[in-house]
Design an enzyme around this catalytic site. Structure first.
Site, PDB file in Angstrom:
ATOM      1  N   GLY A 135       0.785  -1.221   0.000  1.00 48.30           N
ATOM      2  CA  GLY A 135       0.000   0.000   0.000  1.00 48.30           C
ATOM      3  C   GLY A 135       0.817   1.271   0.000  1.00 48.30           C
ATOM      4  O   GLY A 135       0.376   2.300  -0.530  1.00 48.30           O
ATOM      5  N   ASP A 136       2.026   1.228   0.580  1.00 46.92           N
ATOM      6  CA  ASP A 136       2.856   2.422   0.660  1.00 46.92           C
ATOM      7  C   ASP A 136       3.845   2.516  -0.494  1.00 46.92           C
ATOM      8  O   ASP A 136       4.846   3.239  -0.403  1.00 46.92           O
ATOM      9  CB  ASP A 136       3.598   2.457   2.006  1.00 46.92           C
ATOM     10  CG  ASP A 136       4.524   1.265   2.206  1.00 46.92           C
ATOM     11  OD1 ASP A 136       4.429   0.289   1.418  1.00 46.92           O
ATOM     12  OD2 ASP A 136       5.331   1.285   3.158  1.00 46.92           O
ATOM     13  N   GLU A 137       3.575   1.807  -1.583  1.00 46.57           N
ATOM     14  CA  GLU A 137       4.405   1.874  -2.789  1.00 46.57           C
ATOM     15  C   GLU A 137       3.494   2.164  -3.985  1.00 46.57           C
ATOM     16  O   GLU A 137       3.151   1.268  -4.767  1.00 46.57           O
ATOM     17  CB  GLU A 137       5.172   0.565  -2.972  1.00 46.57           C
ATOM     18  CG  GLU A 137       6.146   0.291  -1.836  1.00 46.57           C
ATOM     19  CD  GLU A 137       6.657  -1.143  -1.809  1.00 46.57           C
ATOM     20  OE1 GLU A 137       6.523  -1.834  -2.846  1.00 46.57           O
ATOM     21  OE2 GLU A 137       7.170  -1.564  -0.755  1.00 46.57           O
ATOM     22  N   ASN A 195       2.606  -9.786  -0.343  1.00 49.65           N
ATOM     23  CA  ASN A 195       3.696 -10.484  -1.016  1.00 49.65           C
ATOM     24  C   ASN A 195       4.369 -11.514  -0.117  1.00 49.65           C
ATOM     25  O   ASN A 195       5.491 -11.943  -0.371  1.00 49.65           O
ATOM     26  CB  ASN A 195       4.745  -9.493  -1.527  1.00 49.65           C
ATOM     27  CG  ASN A 195       5.575 -10.075  -2.656  1.00 49.65           C
ATOM     28  OD1 ASN A 195       5.078 -10.834  -3.487  1.00 49.65           O
ATOM     29  ND2 ASN A 195       6.862  -9.723  -2.695  1.00 49.65           N
ATOM     30  N   HIS A 235       7.122  -2.453  -7.653  1.00 46.87           N
ATOM     31  CA  HIS A 235       7.350  -2.107  -6.256  1.00 46.87           C
ATOM     32  C   HIS A 235       8.201  -0.845  -6.165  1.00 46.87           C
ATOM     33  O   HIS A 235       8.655  -0.308  -7.181  1.00 46.87           O
ATOM     34  CB  HIS A 235       8.055  -3.253  -5.528  1.00 46.87           C
ATOM     35  CG  HIS A 235       7.241  -4.503  -5.442  1.00 46.87           C
ATOM     36  ND1 HIS A 235       6.693  -4.957  -4.260  1.00 46.87           N
ATOM     37  CD2 HIS A 235       6.876  -5.414  -6.389  1.00 46.87           C
ATOM     38  CE1 HIS A 235       6.020  -6.077  -4.478  1.00 46.87           C
ATOM     39  NE2 HIS A 235       6.123  -6.377  -5.760  1.00 46.87           N
ATOM     40  N   GLU A 317      11.610  -3.436  -8.844  1.00 47.86           N
ATOM     41  CA  GLU A 317      11.752  -2.302  -7.939  1.00 47.86           C
ATOM     42  C   GLU A 317      12.080  -1.095  -8.806  1.00 47.86           C
ATOM     43  O   GLU A 317      13.174  -1.004  -9.371  1.00 47.86           O
ATOM     44  CB  GLU A 317      12.864  -2.574  -6.926  1.00 47.86           C
ATOM     45  CG  GLU A 317      12.710  -3.869  -6.142  1.00 47.86           C
ATOM     46  CD  GLU A 317      11.688  -3.745  -5.023  1.00 47.86           C
ATOM     47  OE1 GLU A 317      11.235  -2.601  -4.758  1.00 47.86           O
ATOM     48  OE2 GLU A 317      11.347  -4.779  -4.410  1.00 47.86           O
TER      49      GLU A 317
END
Length: 504
Positions: A135-137, A195, A235, A317
């Site tokens: 959620g914070d990505e 994940n 991500h 990433e």
């Protein structure tokens, strides 16, 4: 491209009539994947991996305070849904929107499909992007909207956009974790790291699907209902292309290769080298890493995709900062644009592709496709018998198609800078002297300039033997009456075209 083909089945005389069509042409970081680095399974101890030097719990708490100042400019879940619908209205001919389920808080998990025939099943590879697993990505959810709009705007104008839309079914899930995004935290509404929530090969006792989060089950069901060739999840918190395995059998940090390690390295390198600066990483050689060599995790999504779905997934990433300011998003899109487009294109511009048919009925077969030396099986599709197999270029391969009730067939080929097509016709074990139907190949599939369709009429050996005997008797009778009859029986031949082979 030089390729040689042969068959492993018993000698069978075949006659082929074909119509050739025109060849289609084409042309030091905070990590996201690890977070708290816990196993993610109930009953298993959490591990913080302090020895790695990354104290992520402290970093996440510091970041959560900063998040309050940087949310401005990011789309809310409602705004994201409206933006996806706007694309389907603007480009209705190449897009559609559908939901694969709901989050724990009841927010639909919307997917945007982009294709020249959205919603229709075709003998083409499918690719999926998944954003916002944590959620914070949130960068991934925004970049997938950039990607959708770019394809919508450039279809028919930009060659790569047109090639992708005509040859791939692209599925975009901008947010897997809308609840976590709303709550500005890593996990979902139950505070579960999605994940770490998938069944894992090293912990089979945790394969029960019932305790999984609704978002996890939605992904698992989605994969079972769709025949995805490859995939990537987006991500933040580092800059690297990560590939399987994510964990190791003895739980140690070490390079732990999956059967398709070469193909995954090829895919990861492709993304890294098209990226603005990922390949220049000082932490990761060439900007790529094996998951277990970076640090092992268990219950990850990419390993589950590969094991259970025949889907080659990378964990990407794409931003050193998990939640960068919104004004930086266009820059991040430009940094990742070429990588994202070329990764999608790789599912039809590389590897081996083809269709598998029954010699008895002419119908497509959902046969198994195996590569010698690689302990991993890809299944052909149920409706069209099509298969799409990722492979690293610059090597020779031996591929075998097999199915219960049929004799297997084998072909040999090499892959250089383009994909290879190999079609198979499998002979049934009990197919005696029955007349076979012509194969109806209405596939409009092409991979890197390969021939689009062939029509084939196939006769079994026993059928041909009966025919020869009948012709011999007829010839003898005609000879008795006319004494001057020359009767010619055509020899069989195998159809082999450039970059496309048929294994009869």
């Amino acid at each position: 491209m030089a390729s040689s083909f042969s068959s492993s089945s018993s000698s069978t005389v075949t006659i082929f009539f074909f119509v050739a069509f025109l060849v289609a042409s084409f042309p030091s970081c905070v990590d996201s994947r690890g977070g708290e680095r816990s196993f993610g399974f109930a009953g298993l101890a959490n591990h913080s991996y302090e020895a790695s030097g990354r104290h992520l719990l402290v970093q996440e708490m510091n970041q959560s305070e900063e998040v309050q100042d940087v949310t401005h400019g990011y789309m809310t879940n409602h705004e994201l849904e409206k933006a996806m619908k706007k694309i389907t209205y603007r480009c209705a001919n190449i897009s559609r929107m559908y939901s694969i389920g709901n989050s724990l808080m009841g927010i639909p998990l919307w997917v945007l499909e982009i294709s020249d025939k959205p919603g229709q099943e075709e003998p083409e590879p499918a690719f999926k992007f998944i954003g916002n697993v944590h959620g914070d990505e949130p960068v991934g959810r925004e970049l997938l909207l950039f990607l959708a709009n770019w394809l919508c705007d450039n279809y028919g104008k930009d060659p790569l956009a047109s090639i992708i839309i005509k040859n791939v079914h692209l599925h975009l899930l901008p947010t897997m974790n809308p609840d976590g995004f709303s709550l500005k935290k890593r996990g979902n509404a139950n505070n579960v790291d999605l994940n770490r929530d998938f069944p894992d090969q090293f912990f089979p006792q945790n394969n029960d699907e019932q305790p999984r989060q609704p978002e996890t089950r939605a992904i698992m069901n989605w994969l079972r209902e769709n025949h995805f060739t490859a995939s990537a999840s987006l991500h933040g918190g580092a800059l690297v292309a990560n590939y399987p395995w994510d964990g190791s059998k003895d739980l140690r940090k070490q390079y732990y290769a999956c059967p398709d390690d070469k193909a995954f390295r090829y895919m990861a390198n492709l993304y890294s080298h098209f990226h603005y600066n990922m390949s220049q990483s000082r932490e990761f050689e060439e900007g790529i890493t094996n998951g277990a060599a970076w640090y092992p995790i268990y219950g990850g999504m990419q390993d589950w995709n590969y094991i259970h779905g025949g889907c080659f997934e990378l964990t990407l990433e794409i931003s050193d900062v998990k939640w960068p300011r919104a004004e930086e998003l266009p820059v991040l899109w430009n940094f990742n644009k070429a990588s994202m487009l070329n990764l999608v294109a790789s599912v039809f511009k590389s590897g081996v592709h083809g269709r598998i048919f029954s010699a008895l009925s002419g119908q497509p077969l959902p046969a198994a496709v195996d590569i010698k030396g690689i302990n991993y099986t890809v299944k052909a599709g149920q409706l069209f018998g099509d298969y799409h197999r990722m492979l690293a270029p610059g090597q020779n391969y031996e591929v075998t198609a097999s199915m219960p009730g049929y004799f297997p067939k084998t072909a040999w080929f090499s892959i250089e800078d383009e994909a290879v097509n190999v079609d198979f016709i499998l002979n049934p074990v009990d197919g005696e002297s029955r007349k076979l139907k012509p194969l109806e190949n209405n596939c409009k599939c092409g991979y890197g300039g390969m021939q689009k369709s062939e029509m084939m009429l196939i006769l079994t050996r026993n059928h041909l033997q009966v025919s020869i005997a009948a012709f011999a008797i007829l010839g003898f009778l005609l000879f008795l009456f006319r004494r001057r009859i020359n009767f010619r029986i055509p020899n069989s031949r195998q159809l082999v075209t450039h970059k496309r082979a048929l294994v009869p």
